[in-house]
Scaffold this active site. Structure first.
Site, PDB file in Angstrom:
ATOM      1  N   LEU A 109       2.204  -6.448  -3.790  1.00 54.59           N
ATOM      2  CA  LEU A 109       1.195  -6.821  -4.781  1.00 54.59           C
ATOM      3  C   LEU A 109       0.112  -5.754  -4.694  1.00 54.59           C
ATOM      4  CD1 LEU A 109       0.815 -10.693  -4.279  1.00 54.59           C
ATOM      5  CD2 LEU A 109       1.764  -9.546  -6.284  1.00 54.59           C
ATOM      6  N   ASP A 110      -0.354  -5.259  -5.841  1.00 56.43           N
ATOM      7  CA  ASP A 110      -1.342  -4.186  -5.782  1.00 56.43           C
ATOM      8  C   ASP A 110      -2.699  -4.712  -5.311  1.00 56.43           C
ATOM      9  OD1 ASP A 110      -3.072  -4.938  -8.047  1.00 56.43           O
ATOM     10  OD2 ASP A 110      -1.419  -4.330  -9.337  1.00 56.43           O
ATOM     11  N   ILE A 111      -3.617  -3.805  -5.051  1.00 57.65           N
ATOM     12  CA  ILE A 111      -4.900  -4.161  -4.436  1.00 57.65           C
ATOM     13  C   ILE A 111      -5.691  -5.175  -5.252  1.00 57.65           C
ATOM     14  CG2 ILE A 111      -6.135  -2.221  -5.493  1.00 57.65           C
ATOM     15  CD1 ILE A 111      -7.694  -1.963  -2.809  1.00 57.65           C
ATOM     16  N   ASN A 112      -5.537  -5.170  -6.567  1.00 60.58           N
ATOM     17  CA  ASN A 112      -6.296  -6.075  -7.433  1.00 60.58           C
ATOM     18  C   ASN A 112      -5.538  -7.349  -7.781  1.00 60.58           C
ATOM     19  OD1 ASN A 112      -8.623  -4.365  -7.705  1.00 60.58           O
ATOM     20  ND2 ASN A 112      -7.415  -3.049  -9.044  1.00 60.58           N
ATOM     21  N   SER A 113      -4.346  -7.519  -7.206  1.00 59.30           N
ATOM     22  CA  SER A 113      -3.551  -8.724  -7.458  1.00 59.30           C
ATOM     23  C   SER A 113      -3.595  -9.634  -6.242  1.00 59.30           C
ATOM     24  CB  SER A 113      -2.103  -8.345  -7.792  1.00 59.30           C
ATOM     25  OG  SER A 113      -2.051  -7.554  -8.959  1.00 59.30           O
TER      26      SER A 113
END
Length: 259
Positions: A109-113
């Site tokens: 999951l990316d940093i903003n998810s």
């Protein structure tokens, strides 16, 4: 001269099963000179090992692999899903409870998810769950800025292309409009880099919150941000079709986080 099949298994596979890293990452560790076998440093993964061989990675013995285990983790916003980050950002693995063994993530999951991230101590499970052929549905709650209509979302259901990369059709439904934002439910069976954000951007919608709520049969449920919960061995056997080798009783569920 007789041709004999080498005994044992490839060393990268053994390292992956021990939960040290994925097989590919294990091969990189070997190439970097971080691995010794029976006291001899190796630089190629073209080596079979048996339980009698002593494998040392970064000065630490690699013991017998544990039985396969799987955890649900509620990833908060602001963490990157990587062991080490070249930009010095906080990572998922540095934020996990101290009681957990060494684990690898199933996908990212990316940093903003935020939301559900599966963790396992077994590289074989990781590979199996990440394969497109496994076909498990991943479901997300997505908040976008704008007023999406069913017509606007229709291209996503047919598959869109972003920067030359084709995305498979997604299941998309509009849940509710909330002021200037709207909540969508998006489901897909593959997970390319920032796929949902990029696909929605193609139809003119900017994502400002993305929460993964399920991965196949595993649900985020009431798990709070930063918490971890182990899947029961029986459930793991049933869902993954695994045979023997999984302990009957899961270890206590770690809840506290490292300071």
């Amino acid at each position: 001269m007789e041709n004999e099949t080498p005994k044992g298994e490839r060393i990268a596979k053994v390292m992956a099963r021990a939960g040290l890293a994925s097989r590919r990452e294990a091969e990189r560790m070997i190439a970097a000179g971080r691995v010794t076998v029976n006291g001899k440093r190796i630089d190629s993964p073209a080596l079979n090992v048996t339980p009698a061989d002593k494998i040392v990675v970064d000065g630490k013995d690699v013991g017998e692999p544990e039985a396969p285990r799987l955890w649900l983790y509620h990833k908060p916003i602001g963490l990157v899903t990587t062991e080490r980050d070249e930009k010095g950002r906080d990572t998922v693995f540095a934020s996990l409870p101290a009681e957990l063994p060494r684990v690898v993530s199933v996908g990212r999951l990316d940093i903003n998810s935020e939301g559900l991230l599966l963790l396992t101590n077994d590289g074989g499970i990781k590979r199996k769950l990440e394969l497109p052929s496994t076909g498990w549905l991943r479901r997300y709650r997505v908040r976008v800025n704008g007023r999406p209509s069913d017509k606007m979302l229709e291209p996503l259901r047919k598959g869109v292309t972003s920067e030359g990369e084709r995305f498979q059709p997604m299941d998309v439904s509009l849940d509710r409009q909330q002021g200037a934002n709207a909540w969508l439910t998006v489901a897909l069976r593959e997970g390319k880099n920032r796929e949902i954000r990029r696909a929605l951007d193609e139809v003119g919608l900017k994502v400002n919150r993305l929460i993964r709520v399920s991965y196949g049969p595993f649900q985020l449920g009431e798990l709070k941000a930063g918490e971890v919960e182990e899947i029961k061995p029986r459930v793991l056997r049933d869902q993954l079709g695994l045979g023997k080798g999984i302990s009957q009783k899961p270890k206590p569920k770690p809840k506290r986080r490292r300071k």
